[in-house]
Design a protein around this motif. Structure first.
Motif, short mmCIF file in Angstrom:
data_model
loop_
_atom_site.label_atom_id
_atom_site.label_comp_id
_atom_site.label_asym_id
_atom_site.label_seq_id
_atom_site.Cartn_x
_atom_site.Cartn_y
_atom_site.Cartn_z
N ASP A 24 78.49 -71.37 0.12
CA ASP A 24 77.41 -70.46 -0.95
C ASP A 24 77.68 -68.76 -0.82
O ASP A 24 77.01 -68.19 -1.32
N LEU A 25 78.81 -68.54 -0.13
CA LEU A 25 79.16 -67.21 -0.20
C LEU A 25 79.40 -66.51 -1.45
O LEU A 25 79.23 -65.26 -1.79
N GLN A 26 80.03 -67.33 -2.43
CA GLN A 26 80.10 -66.99 -3.90
C GLN A 26 78.68 -66.42 -4.40
O GLN A 26 78.74 -65.51 -5.46
N ASN A 34 72.51 -64.59 0.69
CA ASN A 34 72.35 -66.05 0.72
C ASN A 34 72.72 -66.24 2.38
O ASN A 34 73.89 -65.92 2.79
N GLU A 35 71.94 -67.08 3.21
CA GLU A 35 71.85 -67.00 4.62
C GLU A 35 72.52 -68.37 4.88
O GLU A 35 73.07 -68.64 6.02
N ASN A 36 73.30 -69.02 4.10
CA ASN A 36 73.80 -70.34 4.33
C ASN A 36 74.96 -70.06 5.24
O ASN A 36 75.35 -70.68 6.31
N PHE A 37 75.90 -69.29 4.77
CA PHE A 37 77.32 -68.98 5.56
C PHE A 37 76.90 -68.64 7.05
O PHE A 37 77.52 -69.27 7.99
N LYS A 62 73.84 -60.12 5.13
CA LYS A 62 73.94 -59.11 4.49
C LYS A 62 75.32 -58.52 4.53
O LYS A 62 76.09 -58.01 3.67
N ALA A 63 76.03 -58.76 5.88
CA ALA A 63 77.20 -58.21 6.08
C ALA A 63 78.39 -58.97 5.26
O ALA A 63 79.36 -58.71 4.96
N PHE A 64 78.04 -60.16 4.96
CA PHE A 64 79.01 -61.02 4.11
C PHE A 64 78.94 -61.05 2.44
O PHE A 64 79.45 -61.69 1.85
N THR A 65 77.93 -59.99 2.34
CA THR A 65 77.61 -60.03 0.77
C THR A 65 78.87 -59.74 0.10
O THR A 65 79.61 -58.56 0.70
N GLY A 66 79.06 -60.11 -1.07
CA GLY A 66 80.49 -59.52 -1.81
C GLY A 66 81.64 -60.58 -1.69
O GLY A 66 82.72 -60.20 -2.08
N TYR A 67 81.62 -61.44 -0.64
CA TYR A 67 82.74 -62.15 -0.17
C TYR A 67 82.91 -63.23 -1.51
O TYR A 67 81.80 -64.05 -1.80
N ARG A 68 83.93 -63.37 -2.01
CA ARG A 68 84.27 -64.11 -3.45
C ARG A 68 85.56 -64.84 -3.15
O ARG A 68 86.59 -64.27 -2.33
#
Length: 168
Positions: A24-26, A34-37, A62-68
């Motif tokens: 769910d990083l998308q 989204n905290e799943n990853f 929050k640090a992984f936001t925008g990973y697509r």
């Protein structure tokens, strides 16, 4: 990345298109992390259950936001990345995903997590006492979490051949 450092492998996992979709990083964006990853990264890949707090998870997400992934390739979408300061494992800065992996590698639990998983898989479902794992974990940390070092050391160790632990 399996013959590199464990940190390099974990960073590559965070940028793998399949993992981005599956964990769910998308959907992980600034203002709505989204905290799943982050949870799976800490629990299943780096530290094991109980070696992080809910705050660590929320802030790491929050640090992984925008990973697509776009057409099967990793992309960091800056407009969806949270550039605020985040506090993870008691340290505060404008962390990104790679920084989170580095912070996790500073935690004592990482030294024993993968050696313990190796023992569960190859030796026994019973818990191997930390006193038997500590030398392996300390050596692995000293090697810079080199996966080749860990594999060659584990599979040639007295621990691996110790009859007490050959339950599988």
């Amino acid at each position: 990345n399996s013959f590199k450092s464990f940190g390099d492998l974990a960073k590559a996992i965070s940028k793998n298109p399949a993992m981005i979709n599956f964990l769910d990083l998308q959907q992980n964006r600034k203002g709505k992390p989204n905290e799943n990853f982050a949870r799976e990264l800490f629990e299943l890949f780096l530290l094991g259950e109980g070696n992080y707090t809910e705050t660590d998870i929320k802030e790491a997400a929050k640090a992984f936001t925008g990973y697509r992934q776009v057409n099967g390739q990793f992309r960091l979408i800056q407009s969806q990345h949270d550039n605020s300061k985040k506090t993870v494992f008691g340290k505060t800065d404008n962390w990104n995903g790679d920084d989170i992996v580095d912070l996790a590698l500073e935690q004592p639990a990482v030294r024993l997590f993968i050696p313990r998983e190796l023992c569960k898989h190859y030796l026994s479902d019973d818990i191997i006492p930390d006193e038997f794992l500590k030398p392996l974990g300390d050596g692995w940390a000293a090697s810079g979490y080199d996966l080749t070092w860990l594999a060659s050391t584990f599979f040639s160790s007295q621990l691996f051949y110790h009859q007490q632990f050959r339950g599988n």
